[in-house]
Design an enzyme around this catalytic site. Structure first.
Site, PDB file in Angstrom:
ATOM      1  N   ASP A 209       1.127  -1.018  -0.101  1.00  0.00           N
ATOM      2  CA  ASP A 209      -0.090  -0.102   0.124  1.00  0.00           C
ATOM      3  C   ASP A 209       0.897   1.140  -0.161  1.00  0.00           C
ATOM      4  O   ASP A 209       1.999   1.190   0.014  1.00  0.00           O
ATOM      5  CB  ASP A 209      -0.924  -0.102   1.212  1.00  0.00           C
ATOM      6  CG  ASP A 209      -0.077  -0.230   2.597  1.00  0.00           C
ATOM      7  OD1 ASP A 209       0.344   0.860   3.068  1.00  0.00           O
ATOM      8  OD2 ASP A 209       0.144  -1.350   2.975  1.00  0.00           O
ATOM      9  N   ASP A 211       0.526   3.587   2.420  1.00  0.00           N
ATOM     10  CA  ASP A 211       0.199   3.963   3.943  1.00  0.00           C
ATOM     11  C   ASP A 211      -0.929   4.982   3.904  1.00  0.00           C
ATOM     12  O   ASP A 211      -2.008   4.446   3.183  1.00  0.00           O
ATOM     13  CB  ASP A 211       1.597   4.717   4.326  1.00  0.00           C
ATOM     14  CG  ASP A 211       1.676   4.889   5.923  1.00  0.00           C
ATOM     15  OD1 ASP A 211       1.123   3.997   6.654  1.00  0.00           O
ATOM     16  OD2 ASP A 211       2.072   6.136   6.295  1.00  0.00           O
TER      17      ASP A 211
END
Length: 291
Positions: A209, A211
């Site tokens: 991802d 974050d």
């Protein structure tokens, strides 16, 4: 029962594929039980000890992983090299989800974890951490990851936070301003303990991802992490398979196996016999029991 390579499985990697001659062992250490039963098996002629960091049921949060017991147990099995497989978030646009990163530096932002085998007793030990990862193992892991197929970043700084919560947006932007590259919750104290145990250590970081800083991407969540990890697990397994033949070619000139040689500050005569006995696995060649 012995093994040469230790693999710490992270979120989504709870077993090693294709192991032969498999046996499971439980090891009791001065620091309690490891995260779970250790699976020992053979892959391409190499004996491997696999330990799921969070337990097979993912019952250990990052702050409660018994890291000292884990590394003590791997050392007791004769392991020389340890590869930690870790899920991480990206703090850089160019480091995309499903990429692999082989970090070469780490910053510790944890606050409540034991940082040393020698916190409570034993001699005072100051190991060097200027280069926190084994240069030989890290280079071999880079080559293996490239051969396995995913997009690989050959270096980067891993920021380790305490967790178990993910970052706030303000924190995420702060870490980006510090020029950190990836963020996770498990690199520390593993880096520290591997060095104190004189083990060659490297991290295979799986990016799941961005974050929470990226405005065009969904903020990190458990569902996002697990979905991306499931896509990446096979590539991680391929990387480990590609690594094995490269281990035999390592020159073995790194300083990992002698990290304690000049790091013990306490005078030998001041280290009691019972402490020498308890820590013989780590200190025996420098502070033998009989002296």
């Amino acid at each position: 029962m012995e093994a040469q390579l230790g693999v710490l499985g992270g979120s989504g990697l709870y077993r090693m594929a294709d192991l032969e001659d498999v046996e499971e062992v439980r090891i009791t250490t001065p620091f309690g039980e490891p995260s779970d039963t250790i699976t020992i098996g053979t892959l391409q002629g190499l004996r491997i000890a696999f330990l799921p960091r969070h337990g097979r049921a993912h019952q250990h949060s990052p702050s409660r992983v018994p890291a000292r017991a884990n590394f003590w147990a791997l050392k007791a099995l004769g392991v020389r090299w340890v590869v930690s497989v870790s899920a991480v978030g990206s703090l850089r646009e160019e480091v995309r989800p499903l990429d692999f990163v082989i970090p070469d530096q780490v910053v510790d932002r944890t606050v409540r974890r034991p940082r040393s085998f020698f916190d409570e007793e034993g001699p005072v030990v100051h190991v060097p951490l200027d280069e926190p990862f084994c240069p030989e193992l890290r280079a071999a892991l880079v080559q293996a990851a490239i051969a396995a197929g995913p997009r690989v970043h050959e270096r980067g700084t891993y920021l380790c936070i305490e967790g178990p919560q993910f970052s706030t947006k303000a924190e995420s932007h702060l870490y980006r301003s510090w020029e950190m590259d990836i963020i996770g919750m498990t690199a520390m104290p593993e880096v520290r303990l591997a060095r104190e145990a004189e083990l060659c250590f490297a991290i295979l970081a799986l990016v799941t991802d961005y974050d929470v800083w990226h405005t065009a991407e969904e903020p990190v969540s458990v569902s996002v992490v697990l979905e991306r990890l499931h896509q990446n697990v096979e590539a991680a397994q391929r990387t480990l398979r590609e690594l094995i033949p490269r281990l035999e070619q390592l020159p073995g000139t790194c300083a990992c196996s002698s990290a304690l040689q000049n790091a013990i500050v306490t005078r030998p005569e001041a280290v009691p016999r019972d402490v020498r006995e308890r820590y013989a696995l780590l200190l025996g060649k420098y502070l033998p029991v009989e002296s």
